[in-house]
Design an enzyme around this catalytic site. Structure first.
Site, PDB file in Angstrom:
ATOM      1  CG  HIS A  11     -40.605   8.366  16.455  1.00  0.00           C
ATOM      2  ND1 HIS A  11     -41.975   8.290  16.417  1.00  0.00           N
ATOM      3  CD2 HIS A  11     -40.226   7.603  17.501  1.00  0.00           C
ATOM      4  CE1 HIS A  11     -42.402   7.502  17.389  1.00  0.00           C
ATOM      5  NE2 HIS A  11     -41.355   7.079  18.068  1.00  0.00           N
ATOM      6  CG  HIS A 131     -42.639  10.543  26.663  1.00  0.00           C
ATOM      7  ND1 HIS A 131     -42.112  11.078  25.511  1.00  0.00           N
ATOM      8  CD2 HIS A 131     -43.425   9.512  26.256  1.00  0.00           C
ATOM      9  CE1 HIS A 131     -42.546  10.409  24.456  1.00  0.00           C
ATOM     10  NE2 HIS A 131     -43.350   9.447  24.888  1.00  0.00           N
ATOM     11  NE  ARG A 455     -49.877  -0.729   4.468  1.00  0.00           N
ATOM     12  CZ  ARG A 455     -48.968   0.219   4.328  1.00  0.00           C
ATOM     13  NH1 ARG A 455     -47.815  -0.062   3.751  1.00  0.00           N
ATOM     14  NH2 ARG A 455     -49.191   1.437   4.760  1.00  0.00           N
TER      15      ARG A 455
END
Length: 610
Positions: A11, A131, A455
């Site tokens: 992603h 990674h 939020r």
């Protein structure tokens, strides 16, 4: 010497171009394709980086990928074999993709790069970074520090989920690692899933929801889910999770422990979800504090660098700073997988090619303004082609007109200069508002962003004014530190307001800048620096001169489920599909009431919910 870094296929795909150790360009693929968290090969981002560097793919000396596919495949196979027969469904779903594509990723990357070059395959130098090495390099080598402890925390790379490194000049050594399936990122994501939000997308919602709740389940998490040691190392009891063997994050044992099935997405939030959010946030902060304390003791360094998806938890970052474990902290603004493109390229420059770092005392991210920009001429041409009605103002008129609109409590779309790299809008692709307005937080959430009302929004504040308004005396240019609003700026609730629980507390003004003050008096602060974003700094300066307040509401220029806008066309579409009242692109100003009615659109349903 040019190095192209690439992250892709999980992603937040991205590309970054490094030239002689300097970051020339970096961008996420989602900004071009308009598909949030786009995982595909970042062809558009690569083309942009090459254009910004005025070079072709054949001019690149090394291309480096941020992952080692064979190590990841090894982890998947070993996990499946260790959990037979429980993991068969997941194994059956994953293997065709691996056999068809991912095991031959080197060949696939060469083919994709060849398409950009106009040939069947690119035959230049193609390298692969681990990674967490990419994460650590993105944190340390891009930081202003010559020596530092380096912590990386995420879901999982190949095997590693958490690492402690030590950076010294051009050397970066990873000293300790925690391996899959024991992962702080996956623990947090399990609660993201359980409370009804989308994994790898909704984690920041948990962080924002936490102050509405009480950490009633924190001890249950520590007693059952995670065995946390004094040094911050941990072990997760896999009986409660399903991410190794199944197609979900949590197991029936998890559901039994916390009293029910996962919340259905988009269903009403209850106090239980708020308490769960508060609980996992409290546990996460404790883990990060212990890891940071161990990192300080193990390395002896007084400065800390952070990367990996967990480093986007700005509340935990603020706790580390507040506790004084380190003298200074620097967090990679693209801390997630996108930043791996930058880190992999910097790792090649400093470690593979053994190049020294420039001791300039500044970070390499240049305010994270590393994406595309548009000239005034391009802006006007593109807006005209879109059918927009606009005026063009001088610099001083532009600032004055925008401040007037903000003082009238209008929502202003603000697009200037180079697009930001990473998940935060930092004043170049932002929606702005007046923080003094008690209505602004609710208005922006429900009428502009089309997102959940709970939020919070972040304040942008001039760097020279930050300590007057917030409990913060250091730089926070990337909106990755949370600090409290200063006591003298707060407004105390009355007795009835103090007695409220959960979401009922939302509309109680808590400070002189209620639109950016969360229910616990905290704020996710961005310090704005004249050196890196002069126009935004000048806007704040003029707003202060006219109101006495050097703070603005800053939220990303997009709606829920949409990537942050990149081009003038993106900005105009968002403007026309929401209740944003003013749009400022370069020196161009657009008023909603002047626009053709035929171009108005319903934007709410255009993007998949995040």
């Amino acid at each position: 010497m040019r190095i192209l870094g690439i992250s892709a296929f999980y992603h937040d795909s991205a590309a970054a171009l490094i030239e002689d150790g300097r970051i020339v360009a970096a961008a996420q693929e989602e900004r071009f394709t308009r598909r949030k968290h786009d995982p595909g090969f970042p062809a558009n981002a690569v083309r942009y980086c090459l254009a910004e560097g005025a070079c072709a793919i054949d001019d690149i000396d090394h291309v480096v990928f941020y992952d080692k596919p064979f190590l990841k495949f090894e982890r998947l196979l070993e996990t499946y074999l260790a959990t037979v027969p429980g993991g068969f469904r997941s194994f059956r779903a994953a293997m065709p993709v691996w056999v068809k594509e991912k095991l031959f990723q080197k060949k696939g990357l060469r083919r994709k790069l060849g398409e950009i070059a106009g040939s069947k395959s690119w035959d230049g130098s193609l390298l692969f970074s681990e990674h967490h090495v990419a994460h650590a390099a993105s944190a340390f080598f891009a930081s202003p520090f010559q020596n530092a402890a380096v912590l990386t925390m995420d879901g999982v790379g190949e095997w590693c989920t958490t690492s402690l490194g030590h950076g010294n000049g051009k050397r970066l050594d990873l000293l300790k690692e925690i391996h899959f399936p024991h992962s702080l990122g996956l623990l947090y994501s399990a609660f993201t899933y359980y409370t009804g939000f989308k994994v790898n997308s909704g984690e920041y919602k948990i962080m924002g929801l936490a102050p509405y709740g009480r950490p009633l389940y924190a001890q249950a998490i520590l007693d059952h889910l995670i065995d946390l040691k004094a040094d911050g190392s941990f072990w997760l009891d896999q009986r409660y999770f399903d991410y190794c063997t199944g197609l979900t994050m949590t197991s029936s044992a998890f559901h039994e422990l916390f009293g029910g099935e996962p919340r259905k997405p988009e269903s009403p939030l209850t106090q239980r979800e708020m308490d769960l959010a508060a609980s996992i946030q409290a546990v996460t902060e404790e883990v990060v504090l212990r890891l940071a304390t161990f990192a300080r003791r193990e390395t002896g360094e007084r400065q800390l660098c952070l990367a990996g998806g967990v480093a986007l938890n700005c509340v935990a970052n603020g706790r580390v700073l507040k506790e004084g474990i380190f003298d200074d902290i620097w967090i990679q603004p693209a801390a997630g997988d996108a930043g791996g493109a930058v880190g992999a390229a910097l790792a090649v420059w400093h470690q593979y090619l053994d190049k020294d770092r420039a001791p300039n005392g500044c970070d390499l991210m240049e305010g994270a303004y590393l994406g595309p920009t548009y000239s005034q001429e391009e802006i006007e041409q593109r807006l005209t082609a879109a059918g927009a009605v606009y005026g063009v103002l001088s610099d001083s008129e532009l600032i004055s007109t925008t401040v007037s609109a903000l003082m009238e409590e209008k929502a202003v779309g603000w697009m200037q200069g180079r697009m930001e790299f990473g998940p935060r809008a930092l004043g170049n692709r932002s929606i702005l508002g007046d923080p003094r307005s008690p209505r602004m937080q609710k208005t922006l959430n429900l009428k502009v962003k089309y997102r959940e009302s709970f939020r919070p929004f972040a304040p942008s504040v001039r760097r020279e004014d930050v300590a007057e308004w917030f409990g913060l005396s250091t730089d926070s240019p990337y909106m990755l530190l949370v600090a409290d609003v200063r006591e003298e700026k707060r407004v105390r609730p009355n007795l009835d307001e103090e007695a409220l629980f959960g979401i009922e507390r939302l509309n109680v003004p808590r400070s002189d800048i209620p639109a950016v003050t969360h229910v616990d008096y905290s704020a996710r602060v961005q310090t704005v620096h004249r050196e890196t974003n002069r126009r935004y700094w000048e806007l704040l300066t003029t707003f202060k001169e006219r109101t006495g307040c050097p703070v603005l509401v800053n939220t990303s220029f997009n709606v829920r489920g949409e990537p942050i806008v990149c081009s003038p066309e993106d900005a105009y579409r968002c403007f026309m599909g929401t209740e944003i009242e003013r749009l400022v692109i370069g020196n161009t100003v657009l008023r909603k009431e002047d626009q053709p009615a035929a171009l108005m659109r319903d934007y709410k349903e255009e993007f998949e919910l995040d």
